[in-house]
Every structure is written in structure tokens, then in C-alpha cells.
Design an enzyme around this catalytic site. Structure first.
Site, PDB file in Angstrom:
ATOM      1  N   GLY A 161       9.038   6.715   6.063  1.00 57.09           N
ATOM      2  CA  GLY A 161      10.422   6.781   6.487  1.00 57.09           C
ATOM      3  C   GLY A 161      10.822   5.642   7.396  1.00 57.09           C
ATOM      4  N   PHE A 162       9.864   5.032   8.088  1.00 56.16           N
ATOM      5  CA  PHE A 162      10.182   4.020   9.081  1.00 56.16           C
ATOM      6  C   PHE A 162       9.535   2.669   8.798  1.00 56.16           C
ATOM      7  CE2 PHE A 162       9.714   8.110  11.455  1.00 56.16           C
ATOM      8  CZ  PHE A 162      11.071   8.366  11.582  1.00 56.16           C
ATOM      9  N   ASP A 216       0.948  13.752  14.923  1.00 54.36           N
ATOM     10  CA  ASP A 216       1.037  13.867  13.468  1.00 54.36           C
ATOM     11  C   ASP A 216      -0.344  14.047  12.840  1.00 54.36           C
ATOM     12  OD1 ASP A 216       2.380  14.112  11.115  1.00 54.36           O
ATOM     13  OD2 ASP A 216       2.726  11.984  10.813  1.00 54.36           O
ATOM     14  N   THR A 247       3.853  -0.663   4.379  1.00 56.49           N
ATOM     15  CA  THR A 247       2.477  -1.012   4.683  1.00 56.49           C
ATOM     16  C   THR A 247       1.927  -1.909   3.587  1.00 56.49           C
ATOM     17  OG1 THR A 247       2.258   1.192   5.647  1.00 56.49           O
ATOM     18  CG2 THR A 247       0.252  -0.076   5.383  1.00 56.49           C
ATOM     19  N   LEU A 274       0.813  -1.208   0.000  1.00 56.25           N
ATOM     20  CA  LEU A 274       0.000   0.000   0.000  1.00 56.25           C
ATOM     21  C   LEU A 274       0.849   1.261   0.000  1.00 56.25           C
ATOM     22  CD1 LEU A 274      -2.822  -0.917   2.544  1.00 56.25           C
ATOM     23  CD2 LEU A 274      -2.980  -0.853   0.067  1.00 56.25           C
TER      24      LEU A 274
END
Length: 625
Positions: free
Chosen positions: A38-39, A157, A42, A34
């Protein structure tokens, strides 16, 4: 601890190819990627261990430094954060965390799959929203965020790409509470300040206040981000394009929205103050300020009308990070999607400005700061109306009982509505402006509020109106089912739940509610089967596990009841009913010490919970303690 900051797309495809051949956690089959952040990566997956192979989203969190100490710390913080996500997932507008696990020194989150369209598809550069539209958005976001803050969690966020308009019921869903953020920092909160003890700045440029850049976010840091979201929608400008006052460091945004009412502008200004001590301390205070604005319509009558926004922004469906045809929203936003879908049909409740036509082009009417600020034209230039009119001269106005409108007939300026009597409530007035699809969604939300207030006859009437507006709106039928259960009319409730399921093939909430109705009828085995189906469809739903445990205890299957209610307690330890059912089941099995402990836990949560008090009294009389 370090993390991969960039994920090579070619490598991603190779990894995806190998992952499709492997079951993650022994049960999740990868369908496709998907997105990447940065981490994390998905993936859309299916759960092959459950009937009908339901879809969910897997977020893979990658640890670059895999020495023993780093992995142990990551594992500990990851597990701690997962428990927070389990708790947050009890809110209907936050994706449920279904599982978390470690495999080959990688960490994985399995979350509820949300079918919907991300909000950044509607908030477009250069296309300001109306004031009413902004207020409704802010209220909905703050309602969710108030729950988050009550759980002592700071999101950190808030931005358009982390809000999804869910297709099923038109509600916003707040996403991306990713454990990866906690893995890089301590999740502990300062009890006095509400700040997290972190040293790394986490968030998105433009939505982060000063203290968050310094690695010391507060609850008011989230309030700041929501305020920026409102200013962005109101001005049509990305926050990075807004200037700051060189002396005060406050955001200079009002000149980009000159028609905004002074009351809303004051609330937004306080939400985005440079000093966190000058903002609303939590989302709840900001929400109350919005709800107390002097004009509940915020310029709705005579200036706006609602329309259905079909198939996402500009006729397109929702997109994902990296899509070539994603709607341009100004400077790039870092996004780590956690749960969204690619259904090509998107229907959302969005108001749009009604164009005022004249020979000199279009111009929006000036906004009023409150109901009392509406000023009529001089009598010689205005016409007092008491019914619905079409286009006359430069304006189009609407009327509903109790509202009087002033209309400019021949001048160059647009009409200015004024208030001759009480402003009609928002729910009533919107009913005449919404098309059928949106009216059903709007009325269903009003029915939900009435039901939660215990006003069941009013709620039922509102749901009935929603069904009249759009007969196949599943959420309205579910609302009817739940209300009929509250009114002790289980046979009618079952019919309503069946209607909901007929129009929505995947609706675990409706399956569970039908079980509640069957239980109310005394058909315990039928109810048990429905609760078990709900557990399979949505394992993260705490209420269905509790329902299952309660019915098993009624059936005399106490050992199974304990197993089920333990699943409920694992998802929500703050349920007096869950601890009481556990106490009743352990008492039946003559595990008296466990029963007493469970009763005491229930009474710690709710000292006035009757069944727990009865269980404790039973223990005193039987055991003498």
C-alpha cells in the site's frame, strides 16, 4: 500526509523499465520488481560498487503529497526510523539496513537480501499444526521480538508473511520494519506505557488488537499478534474466521483445537486478551511463560516425528505478493515484503503429526497438558515397553532411556503415553527423530546456545554431531570455527571456517570469523584483508568494522583505525569496545581530549570495561586529569 494506496501494475512495469536503466543512489542496479504494498514498491537490485555485485533489496517509499512541509516532515521521520533500523539490523534474524537515501523526492531503503521461504507458505488454511510445532514457532518468534522490544520498538505487523525461513541456516527472519510506518506517524515512545504516539492504525486485520485499531499500540500489541499466529497454526483457521465471546470480547478459539494442552492454551489466552493490561507486557514475559510450560516435549513422544519440508509448501518454492500460484491462506493479508528471495529450494525444520492407523481410519492421540498428566491404561489393556517398537495394533511409539510408554493393543482408542521417570530433554529426544538435514540444523542451534552460554567443549561436541549428520551444512562449520576461536585453537578454527565457505559461497560471517582466527594467530595483515572483504560483502555488519579498526590500531595505522571504528559506532553506539578503540587511536595521534571523551563514553556503557579504565588512568597520569 497521504500515500499511494494502490499501485497500478501496468504503470509499475513502465516504471520498472525506466528504473532498470538508472542506478538508484548511484550504485544500485534494478534487476526486477519483487512486490508492491500500500505504501511502497520493492525491488531486487545488485550493488555495482562492491566486488561480486552482491544482491540486496530496495524498498521505494512514495510520498504523494510533495509540498515542502510534508517532505520536510517525511524526511525527518524517515531519517529517524532509518537509525532505528540500523540498530535492529544488528540482530542475526533481522535484515540489516545497508543504506537509506533520498532521490528525486522519493525515499529508499537498501536492505540485506534474505534467501528463504515465507511462513505463510507453511501455515495453510485447514491444516492445523501439532502443539510441539506451534510451541517451537512461538519461542523462535518471541526470541527475536524480545530483542526488538528491548530497543524500545514496536513492530506492529507480526504475521506469517513477515516471517521468512532462511535457507542458509533454517532460522526465522523477522521482516517489514518499514520506515513508511514511521513516516506516517510519530516514532516517539511513551516511556511509561511503551505506546507510540500515533494517530493512524497500522497493521493487518486479524492480527491487530483493539488498542492498535485506535492508533495506540503497546508492546503487548505485538504479543497479541504472536498469540494469534500461534492460534492460527494450532487451529488451521485464519484469525478473521475466529469468533469473539459476545460478553467478554475474548477470542473463542479453543473449540477449534480441543486436544491442546491446558497449559499452552492458558498462555495463548493471556497473549490475546482483549484488554492489553491483561496480556504479557512484552515479548520477554511471554517467552518465559512458554519456556516454563510443565512438559518440555509437549506431546512429542509417540505423537510426532520430524520431516524435511523440501521446496516450500506442497513442493513449491517461495512466492511473492501477487503470484498466481501462491498458497491459499484464507482472507487476503496486506503484505509489504522487505527482504526475500526466489530460490526454489527450501529446507526448513518442521515437525508433523505421526498418523495413527487403525481399521477405522486415523485419529490423533489425545494431548496431555503436562508430563504429570500422562495417564496409563489399566494394566490389562496396556504394555509397558522398554525399547523401540514398530506398529502394534493402533499405535507407533518411540523409546529413549528413562521413558516408559503405554500402548493400547486392541481397543479402538489410540495409545496414551505416560511418564514413568524424568522426561528426556528436548535436544536429546529430537536427535533420534530428525532426518540428517534437519538434525544438522537442530543441533547447530543447540550448539549456538551452548556457545553463547560459554560451554565451549559441549558446543564443539554438538557442532561435531551436526557435521556428522550432514557434512556440507555450512552453519555447523561456522559454529565450530567460532567455538575453536573461543578455545584459543585458531589453526583448527581457520580450517572450520574454510569448510563453511566451501559449502556456502556467500557467507560474510564466516569470512569475518576466519579473520578473527588469523588475528588470534597474530597474522594481522591477513586478518585485515578478511575484515575488509567482510565490509564489502556486508557493509551493515558492525562487528567487522570494529574488527577492522582494532587491527588497524594494532598495526599503528591510527587515522585509518578511527575511520573504520567510526563506521562501527554509526551502526552501534552502545559498544564499549568501539569507543575504547577510538580512544586508543585518538590518543596515539595526540588528540587527548577526544581520547578522554571516548574513554568516558565507553565507561558509561560498561563501567567495568578494563581497556577503557586503563585508557582513562593513562590520561590521568599523563595529563593530570
Amino acid at each position: 500526509m497521504g500515500y499511494e494506496s494502490v499501485i497500478n501494475s501496468q504503470a509499475d512495469e513502465g516504471i520498472l523499465g525506466s528504473m532498470e536503466q538508472t542506478l538508484l543512489g548511484g550504485r544500485y542496479q534494478v534487476v526486477r520488481r519483487l512486490g508492491s504494498g500500500g505504501f511502497s514498491r520493492t525491488f531486487l537490485v545488485i550493488d555495482i560498487h562492491l566486488p561480486n555485485h552482491p544482491r540486496c533489496v530496495i524498498k521505494q517509499l512514495k510520498v504523494q503529497d510533495k509540498d515542502t512541509g510534508t517532505l520536510d516532515m517525511a524526511r525527518r521521520l524517515f531519517d529517524t526510523e532509518a537509525q532505528v533500523l540500523y540498530q535492529l539490523g544488528n540482530h542475526p534474524q533481522i535484515p540489516a539496513l545497508m543504506a537509506h537515501f533520498e532521490e528525486d523526492q522519493e525515499f529508499y531503503l537498501a536492505q540485506e537480501y534474505i534467501e528463504g521461504s515465507r511462513l505463510n507458505r507453511q501455515i495453510e488454511e485447514g491444516k492445523p499444526w501439532s502443539e510441539t510445532r506451534v510451541v517451537l514457532l512461538l519461542q523462535e518468534v518471541l526470541e527475536i521480538l524480545s530483542f526488538v522490544h528491548r530497543q524500545q520498538v514496536i513492530h506492529r505487523d507480526i504475521k506469517p508473511s513477515n516471517l521468512i525461513r532462511r535457507h542458509r541456516d533454517g532460522k526465522l527472519v523477522l521482516i517489514d520494519f518499514g520506515a513508511v510506518k514511521q513516516v506516517t506517524s510519530s516514532p516517539l515512545l511513551d516511556a511509561e506505557t511503551g505506546a507510540t504516539n500515533i494517530t493512524v492504525a497500522i497493521g493487518t486485520h486479524g492480527y491487530m488488537p483493539n488498542e492498535q485499531y485506535a492508533g495506540k499500540p503497546r508492546f503487548s500489541s505485538d504479543v497479541y499478534a504472536v498469540g494469534i499466529l500461534g492460534i492460527r497454526a494450532l487451529t488451521g483457521l485464519h484469525p478473521q474466521k475466529l469468533e469473539e465471546d459476545p460478553i467478554t470480547s475474548e477470542i473463542a478459539w479453543r473449540q477449534h483445537a480441543p486436544a491442546v494442552s491446558s497449559s499452552l492454551a492458558a498462555v495463548l489466552d493471556k497473549m490475546v486478551r482483549y484488554d492489553f493490561r491483561d496480556r504479557y507486557p512484552t515479548a520477554q514475559e511471554a517467552l518465559e511463560a512458554l519456556q516454563n510450560l510443565p512438559n518440555p516435549l509437549h506431546g512429542l513422544v509417540g505423537t510426532q516425528i520430524y520431516q524435511t519440508w523440501m521446496k516450500g509448501a506442497n513442493g513449491r518454492g517461495p512466492t511473492f505478493p501477487g503470484d498466481e500460484n501462491d498458497t491459499a491462506v484464507g482472507p487476503a493479508e496486506t503484505s509489504e515484503p522487505t527482504a526475500f528471495a526466489d530460490d526454489q529450494d527450501s529446507t526448513s525444520l518442521f515437525p508433523v503429526d505421526l498418523a495413527y492407523s487403525s481399521g477405522k481410519g486415523t485419529a490423533p492421540p489425545p494431548a496431555a497438558s503436562s508430563a504429570l498428566d500422562f495417564q496409563p491404561f489399566p494394566r490389562r489393556r496396556s504394555l509397558v515397553l522398554g525399547s523401540l517398537l514398530g506398529i502394534v495394533g493402533t499405535g507407533l511409539v518411540f523409546w529413549r532411556s528413562g521413558l516408559t510408554i503405554a500402548l493400547e493393543l486392541n481397543g479402538a482408542e489410540p495409545a496414551i503415553p505416560f511418564q514413568a521417570s524424568a522426561v528426556p530433554v528436548l535436544t536429546t529426544d529430537l536427535g533420534i527423530l530428525l532426518p540428517p538435514e534437519e538434525k544438522a540444523a537442530f543441533l547447530t542451534r543447540q550448539g549456538d546456545r551452548l556457545r553463547h552460554q560459554g560451554r565451549y567443549p559441549d558446543a564443539l561436541a554438538t557442532y561435531d554431531e551436526a557435521v556428522k549428520s550432514q557434512s556440507d551444512y555450512a552453519a555447523a562449520h561456522l559454529g565450530r570455527c567460532r567455538t575453536l576461536i573461543a578455545l584459543k585453537r585458531p589453526i583448527e578454527a581457520i580450517t572450520a571456517c574454510d569448510d563453511a565457505l566451501a559449502y556456502s559461497t556467500y557467507y560474510p560471517e564466516a569470512v569475518r570469523s576466519k579473520g578473527n582466527a588469523e588475528e588470534q594467530r597474530g597474522r594481522l595483515l591477513a586478518a585485515l584483508a578478511l575484515y575488509e572483504s567482510t565490509n564489502n560483502l556486508m557493509p551493515a555488519m558492525f562487528e567487522a568494522w570494529l574488527d577492522r579498526g582494532r587491527v588497524l590500531q594494532k598495526l599503528g595505522r591510527s587515522a585509518e583505525a578511527i575511520a573504520a571504528v567510526d563506521q562501527a559506532i554509526a551502526r552501534n553506539r552502545e559498544s564499549a569496545e568501539a569507543w575504547t578503540v577510538r580512544g586508543q587511536a585518538t590518543w596515539t595521534l595526540k588528540r587527548y581530549d577526544q581520547a578522554i571523551i571516548a574513554a568516558e563514553k565507553a565507561l558509561q556503557i560498561d563501567p567495568n570495561y578494563g581497556p577503557a579504565k586503563e585508557l582513562r588512568e593513562q590520561a590521568r597520569q599523563t595529563l593530570g586529569r
